[in-house]
Write a protein that holds these residues in place. Structure first.
Motif, PDB file in Angstrom:
ATOM      1  N   UNK A  72     -11.919  80.916  71.800  1.00 24.49           N
ATOM      2  CA  UNK A  72     -11.659  82.325  71.467  1.00 24.49           C
ATOM      3  C   UNK A  72     -13.037  82.975  71.264  1.00 24.49           C
ATOM      4  N   UNK A  73     -13.232  84.121  71.903  1.00 24.45           N
ATOM      5  CA  UNK A  73     -14.562  84.734  71.970  1.00 24.45           C
ATOM      6  C   UNK A  73     -14.514  86.217  71.579  1.00 24.45           C
ATOM      7  N   UNK A  84      -6.557  83.608  72.543  1.00 22.42           N
ATOM      8  CA  UNK A  84      -7.198  84.287  73.678  1.00 22.42           C
ATOM      9  C   UNK A  84      -6.314  85.459  74.120  1.00 22.42           C
ATOM     10  N   UNK A  85      -6.944  86.576  74.470  1.00 25.09           N
ATOM     11  CA  UNK A  85      -6.197  87.793  74.796  1.00 25.09           C
ATOM     12  C   UNK A  85      -6.316  88.124  76.286  1.00 25.09           C
ATOM     13  N   UNK A 135      -2.526  85.218  75.320  1.00 26.50           N
ATOM     14  CA  UNK A 135      -2.425  84.512  76.612  1.00 26.50           C
ATOM     15  C   UNK A 135      -1.093  83.772  76.746  1.00 26.50           C
ATOM     16  N   UNK A 136      -0.562  83.300  75.622  1.00 27.92           N
ATOM     17  CA  UNK A 136       0.681  82.520  75.690  1.00 27.92           C
ATOM     18  C   UNK A 136       1.866  83.363  76.187  1.00 27.92           C
ATOM     19  N   UNK A 194     -10.758  81.797  79.834  1.00 23.42           N
ATOM     20  CA  UNK A 194      -9.430  81.975  80.448  1.00 23.42           C
ATOM     21  C   UNK A 194      -9.599  82.064  81.969  1.00 23.42           C
ATOM     22  N   UNK A 195     -10.635  82.770  82.406  1.00 18.20           N
ATOM     23  CA  UNK A 195     -10.856  82.940  83.849  1.00 18.20           C
ATOM     24  C   UNK A 195     -11.045  81.585  84.525  1.00 18.20           C
ATOM     25  N   UNK A 196     -11.869  80.730  83.926  1.00 18.41           N
ATOM     26  CA  UNK A 196     -12.157  79.428  84.544  1.00 18.41           C
ATOM     27  C   UNK A 196     -10.917  78.539  84.548  1.00 18.41           C
ATOM     28  N   UNK A 197     -10.223  78.471  83.429  1.00 12.66           N
ATOM     29  CA  UNK A 197      -9.029  77.617  83.354  1.00 12.66           C
ATOM     30  C   UNK A 197      -7.967  78.104  84.341  1.00 12.66           C
TER      31      UNK A 197
END
Ligand SMILES: CC(C)[C@H](C(=O)O)[C@@H](O)C(=O)O
Ligand code: SF4
Length: 416
Positions: A172-173, A269-270, A283-284, A402-405
């Motif tokens: 989370x960033x 994460x949003x 994100x969920x 999130x982008x990488x995953x």
């Protein structure tokens, strides 16, 4: 008189002892930045004023980042036009096609220092406030007046201070924090406010993470984003500038100050869902949404720490064959560091396309545009309809993690 950081900086720049929100001040501009896309309009307006020479070539920075290298005849002509202006006016602070995105390059090259007024013909100029400056985007005709006189009037803004407390969880960033704030208060929730970010969570963030916070201030209507100067700011400035500077702090009892408390302990994460930045969801709630393209880059999240986080996730993995991933470092300095650290090998081996430092597909004017019906997951700051190409495409916004995953799975994925 108690004042906010924004009030103190604007008072200083206008040669006043004090000022307060609502006043009109005539500020002396310390840094005036323009780029390849808005520069030509600024210069044409300047020429109409009829003044031969700009007020101070040393305070002007010209940079090419939106369409580099030129992707059309029009872009090439803009570049030629701006190079001629730079040459004629004796502007030494000129960064041609190779340096990267303005909001990364200016701080890196030491053009942004605390306590100064920075204006740029780009809405995300608010990013620079992460170093304790008053930095804001202005129109091209306003820039023409700055070129001619070195001055610009401002209505002194009120300040909304986000006191961010708590410990950010794994993956989370700051991007998640600011998307969550925008989701709560809305795209007009901080209209014409100086958005100051404080609290222990902000103190614990790197300058890079703070830049991502300030970058998004405009997405809630803010006039600028700001973070107080601390040891991390001082470390960042070291070796980049020798210019003396003044660090201002907001007085807690300043009249024009509103405080909003944000606790991030349980923050997920949003994701900002189409077609508005304030349509932010955990994100969920959106995981599993299929995507066609991932863009890791921009003045929001194209910095070294973003590339490091993404590389850590992508290491030894393959990007889904259903997805194109574009990795665009925000500057040449970052590109170089990513090469030295072996991050680029990881991206290339995983199947990503690494492009030269530039704005890329962020505003749909350069490489990597989306076709009708396509879906993009992007670490940039805006997801408006048509922003990255076709008006029938969709753009989701997220952090680098999130982008990488998501690139690996081919669908929006929780990196945790
Ligand atoms: C091209 C420029 C005017 C624009 C801005 O001001 O923000 C761009 O950088 C963007 O992000 O949309
Ligand atoms: S990276 Fe995107 S948001 Fe930043 S300046 Fe370029 S186009 Fe604007």
């Amino acid at each position: 008189m108690s004042m906010t950081m924004a009030e103190k900086i604007l008072a200083k720049s206008a040669g006043l002892k004090e000022t307060e929100a609502g006043n009109i001040v005539m500020a002396n501009i310390d840094v005036a930045m323009t780029h390849d896309l808005t520069g030509p309009l600024s210069v044409e307006s300047f020429q109409k004023i009829g003044v031969e020479k700009v007020w101070d070539p040393e305070k002007i920075v010209v940079l090419f980042d939106h369409q580099v290298p030129a992707d059309s005849l029009e872009a090439a002509q803009n570049h030629i036009f701006m190079r001629e202006f730079v040459d004629k006016q004796g502007i030494n602070n000129f960064y041609d096609v190779k340096e990267g995105v303005c909001h990364q390059v200016l701080p890196e090259k030491g053009h942004v220092i605390p306590g100064e007024v920075v204006v740029g013909t780009d809405s995300h100029t608010c990013t620079h406030g992460a170093l304790g400056a008053f930095a804001t985007g202005i129109g091209s005709t306003d820039m023409a007046m700055v070129f001619a006189t070195g001055k610009l009037w401002f209505k002194v803004p009120e300040t909304i201070k986000f006191e961010i407390e708590g410990k950010l969880g794994r993956h989370v960033y700051s991007k998640d924090v600011v998307l969550n704030i925008i989701g709560q208060i809305g795209a007009d929730g901080a209209t014409y406010q100086a958005c100051e970010f404080g609290g222990e969570t902000t103190s614990n963030m790197s300058v890079s993470q703070r830049m991502a916070l300030c970058n998004m201030a405009i997405e809630m209507g803010g006039k600028t984003g700001m973070v107080e100067v601390d040891e991390k700011t001082i470390q960042y400035l070291k070796g980049r500038t020798n210019k003396p500077y003044q660090a201002f702090k907001t007085d807690e009892d300043a009249d024009s100050l509103t405080t909003m408390y944000v606790n991030v302990n349980d923050l997920e994460p949003q994701i900002a869902c189409p077609h508005h930045v304030d349509n932010a969801k955990p994100v969920t709630e959106v995981e599993g949404t299929p995507i066609d393209q991932v863009f890791l880059g921009s003045c929001t999240n194209g910095r070294l720490d973003d590339l490091q986080v993404a590389a850590e996730i992508l290491k030894g993995k393959q990007i889904s064959s259903d997805v194109r991933m574009l990795v665009i470092p925000a500057s040449r300095e970052i590109y170089r560091q990513a090469l030295d650290q072996g991050l680029m090998n990881i991206f290339v081996d995983a199947g990503a396309l690494v492009c030269n430092p530039c704005c890329g597909p962020c505003l749909g004017g350069h490489v990597g545009l989306l076709g009708p019906g396509e879906v993009s997951l992007s670490t940039s700051n805006r997801n408006f309809k048509g922003r990255q190409g076709s008006p029938e495409a969709e753009v989701y916004l997220s952090s680098a993690a999130v982008a990488a995953a998501s690139a690996i799975k081919g669908e929006i994925t929780d990196p945790r």
